[in-house]
Design a protein around this motif. Structure first.
Motif, mmCIF file in Angstrom:
data_model
loop_
_atom_site.group_PDB
_atom_site.id
_atom_site.type_symbol
_atom_site.label_atom_id
_atom_site.label_comp_id
_atom_site.label_asym_id
_atom_site.label_seq_id
_atom_site.Cartn_x
_atom_site.Cartn_y
_atom_site.Cartn_z
ATOM 1 N N ARG A 196 40.592 14.468 22.774
ATOM 2 C CA ARG A 196 39.280 14.066 22.247
ATOM 3 C C ARG A 196 38.487 15.301 21.865
ATOM 4 N NH1 ARG A 196 38.376 8.977 26.272
ATOM 5 N NH2 ARG A 196 40.121 7.824 25.393
ATOM 6 N N GLY A 197 37.771 15.188 20.766
ATOM 7 C CA GLY A 197 37.004 16.315 20.265
ATOM 8 C C GLY A 197 37.814 17.251 19.375
ATOM 9 N N SER A 198 39.076 16.916 19.123
ATOM 10 C CA SER A 198 39.942 17.794 18.320
ATOM 11 C C SER A 198 39.973 17.409 16.842
ATOM 12 C CB SER A 198 41.366 17.764 18.874
ATOM 13 O OG SER A 198 41.953 16.487 18.658
ATOM 14 N N GLY A 199 39.236 16.366 16.473
ATOM 15 C CA GLY A 199 39.215 15.955 15.065
ATOM 16 C C GLY A 199 40.213 14.872 14.713
ATOM 17 N N LEU A 200 40.967 14.378 15.696
ATOM 18 C CA LEU A 200 41.976 13.359 15.388
ATOM 19 C C LEU A 200 41.352 12.038 14.947
ATOM 20 C CD1 LEU A 200 44.663 14.024 18.132
ATOM 21 C CD2 LEU A 200 44.989 14.130 15.655
ATOM 22 N N ALA A 201 40.240 11.633 15.550
ATOM 23 C CA ALA A 201 39.592 10.392 15.121
ATOM 24 C C ALA A 201 39.147 10.512 13.662
ATOM 25 C CB ALA A 201 38.405 10.046 16.020
ATOM 26 N N ARG A 202 38.557 11.629 13.312
ATOM 27 C CA ARG A 202 38.141 11.878 11.921
ATOM 28 C C ARG A 202 39.359 11.839 11.003
ATOM 29 N NH1 ARG A 202 34.084 11.864 8.562
ATOM 30 N NH2 ARG A 202 32.723 12.965 9.960
ATOM 31 N N GLN A 203 40.445 12.459 11.414
ATOM 32 C CA GLN A 203 41.663 12.474 10.597
ATOM 33 C C GLN A 203 42.174 11.049 10.365
ATOM 34 O OE1 GLN A 203 44.801 14.804 12.373
ATOM 35 N NE2 GLN A 203 45.941 14.930 10.461
ATOM 36 N N LEU A 204 42.137 10.212 11.394
ATOM 37 C CA LEU A 204 42.614 8.837 11.245
ATOM 38 C C LEU A 204 41.667 8.003 10.388
ATOM 39 C CD1 LEU A 204 44.000 8.268 14.834
ATOM 40 C CD2 LEU A 204 45.333 8.433 12.719
ATOM 41 N N VAL A 205 40.364 8.235 10.507
ATOM 42 C CA VAL A 205 39.413 7.516 9.646
ATOM 43 C C VAL A 205 39.582 7.967 8.197
ATOM 44 C CG1 VAL A 205 36.963 7.173 9.134
ATOM 45 C CG2 VAL A 205 37.792 6.969 11.493
ATOM 46 N N ASP A 206 39.795 9.262 7.984
ATOM 47 C CA ASP A 206 40.057 9.745 6.621
ATOM 48 C C ASP A 206 41.330 9.118 6.053
ATOM 49 O OD1 ASP A 206 37.778 11.311 6.765
ATOM 50 O OD2 ASP A 206 38.868 13.198 7.080
ATOM 51 N N LEU A 207 42.350 9.003 6.879
ATOM 52 C CA LEU A 207 43.584 8.334 6.465
ATOM 53 C C LEU A 207 43.297 6.881 6.094
ATOM 54 C CD1 LEU A 207 46.804 8.140 6.364
ATOM 55 C CD2 LEU A 207 46.565 7.273 8.681
ATOM 56 N N ALA A 208 42.495 6.202 6.910
ATOM 57 C CA ALA A 208 42.140 4.809 6.621
ATOM 58 C C ALA A 208 41.393 4.714 5.289
ATOM 59 C CB ALA A 208 41.294 4.237 7.757
ATOM 60 N N ALA A 209 40.513 5.664 5.020
ATOM 61 C CA ALA A 209 39.783 5.661 3.743
ATOM 62 C C ALA A 209 40.758 5.816 2.572
ATOM 63 C CB ALA A 209 38.742 6.771 3.728
ATOM 64 N N GLN A 210 41.752 6.675 2.731
ATOM 65 C CA GLN A 210 42.757 6.843 1.679
ATOM 66 C C GLN A 210 43.562 5.567 1.489
ATOM 67 O OE1 GLN A 210 43.291 9.438 -0.566
ATOM 68 N NE2 GLN A 210 44.505 7.774 -1.455
ATOM 69 N N ARG A 211 43.945 4.932 2.597
ATOM 70 C CA ARG A 211 44.703 3.677 2.510
ATOM 71 C C ARG A 211 43.851 2.602 1.844
ATOM 72 N NH1 ARG A 211 48.523 3.016 1.350
ATOM 73 N NH2 ARG A 211 49.037 1.084 2.441
ATOM 74 N N ALA A 212 42.568 2.527 2.175
ATOM 75 C CA ALA A 212 41.688 1.549 1.538
ATOM 76 C C ALA A 212 41.630 1.796 0.037
ATOM 77 C CB ALA A 212 40.285 1.610 2.151
ATOM 78 N N SER A 213 41.499 3.048 -0.343
ATOM 79 C CA SER A 213 41.490 3.400 -1.767
ATOM 80 C C SER A 213 42.792 2.982 -2.434
ATOM 81 C CB SER A 213 41.262 4.902 -1.924
ATOM 82 O OG SER A 213 41.311 5.278 -3.272
ATOM 83 N N ASP A 214 43.922 3.259 -1.779
ATOM 84 C CA ASP A 214 45.236 2.879 -2.314
ATOM 85 C C ASP A 214 45.334 1.369 -2.522
ATOM 86 O OD1 ASP A 214 45.953 5.569 -2.073
ATOM 87 O OD2 ASP A 214 47.188 5.245 -0.274
ATOM 88 N N LEU A 215 44.669 0.612 -1.646
ATOM 89 C CA LEU A 215 44.716 -0.851 -1.704
ATOM 90 C C LEU A 215 43.599 -1.445 -2.564
ATOM 91 C CD1 LEU A 215 45.496 -1.428 2.083
ATOM 92 C CD2 LEU A 215 47.087 -1.761 0.170
ATOM 93 N N GLY A 216 42.765 -0.585 -3.138
ATOM 94 C CA GLY A 216 41.661 -1.055 -3.975
ATOM 95 C C GLY A 216 40.531 -1.690 -3.186
ATOM 96 N N LEU A 217 40.369 -1.294 -1.938
ATOM 97 C CA LEU A 217 39.321 -1.853 -1.082
ATOM 98 C C LEU A 217 38.149 -0.878 -1.006
ATOM 99 C CD1 LEU A 217 41.653 -3.275 1.689
ATOM 100 C CD2 LEU A 217 40.395 -4.570 -0.051
ATOM 101 N N PRO A 218 36.900 -1.373 -1.137
ATOM 102 C CA PRO A 218 35.743 -0.497 -1.268
ATOM 103 C C PRO A 218 35.100 -0.032 0.035
ATOM 104 C CG PRO A 218 35.060 -2.756 -1.564
ATOM 105 C CD PRO A 218 36.567 -2.776 -1.394
ATOM 106 N N ALA A 219 35.603 -0.477 1.186
ATOM 107 C CA ALA A 219 34.917 -0.136 2.434
ATOM 108 C C ALA A 219 35.884 -0.188 3.612
ATOM 109 C CB ALA A 219 33.763 -1.097 2.676
#
Length: 155
Positions: A88-111
């Motif tokens: 915790r505190g190493s940036g992994l949560a941010r990395q996973l949320v950023d990954l989720a944002a990329q996946r949402a973009s790939d799927l054409g989802l806005p949020a």
């Protein structure tokens, strides 16, 4: 730390992801009502999630962080975001949320959207720092008080 990778329904790491979630969510026991749905989570349910179009991503081997993604109308739903205490505190949560944002973009989802228990105010703050805003208050069946909040991140 290796980048997160997608865990498929036949991946032997599913059991390790489940163990990570149980360890990471154990602090909620006795603190949230109703109890966490992680108590009903099994490897078979995780396989079903993958086979039904959901995604599970994990970082590390054995996994030290994970996230479940579920496409919904108008958003990608984030669930079971867990980071091992030692990381915790190493940036992994941010990395996973950023990954989720990329996946949402790939799927054409806005949020991105998630729910967090009302009692877990430290999680509210963490998700707010990641850019999420509170959009709703909800009650679990059988409860006459707010039990969780919905948070959303527009992409």
């Amino acid at each position: 730390m290796k980048l997160p990778r997608r865990i498929n329904a036949d991946d032997p790491l599913l059991a390790d992801v489940l163990a990570l979630i149980r360890r990471s969510f154990a602090y909620m026991d006795g603190r949230i009502d109703p109890p966490s749905s992680m108590h009903r989570l099994t490897v078979d349910r995780m396989k079903d999630h993958c086979q039904a179009g959901g995604e599970i991503w994990a970082a590390g081997n054995p996994p030290v962080a994970c996230i479940f993604l579920t496409p919904k109308a108008g958003c990608l739903y984030l669930g079971k975001l867990a980071v091992d205490q030692a990381y915790r505190g190493s940036g992994l949560a941010r990395q996973l949320v950023d990954l989720a944002a990329q996946r949402a973009s790939d799927l054409g989802l806005p949020a991105l959207e998630l729910q967090t228990r009302i009692e877990l105010v430290e999680n509210h703050r963490t998700f707010a720092r990641l850019g999420f805003v509170k959009t709703a208050e909800n009650s679990h069946p059988g409860h006459n008080r707010v039990t969780d909040i919905t948070m959303r991140l527009a992409l």
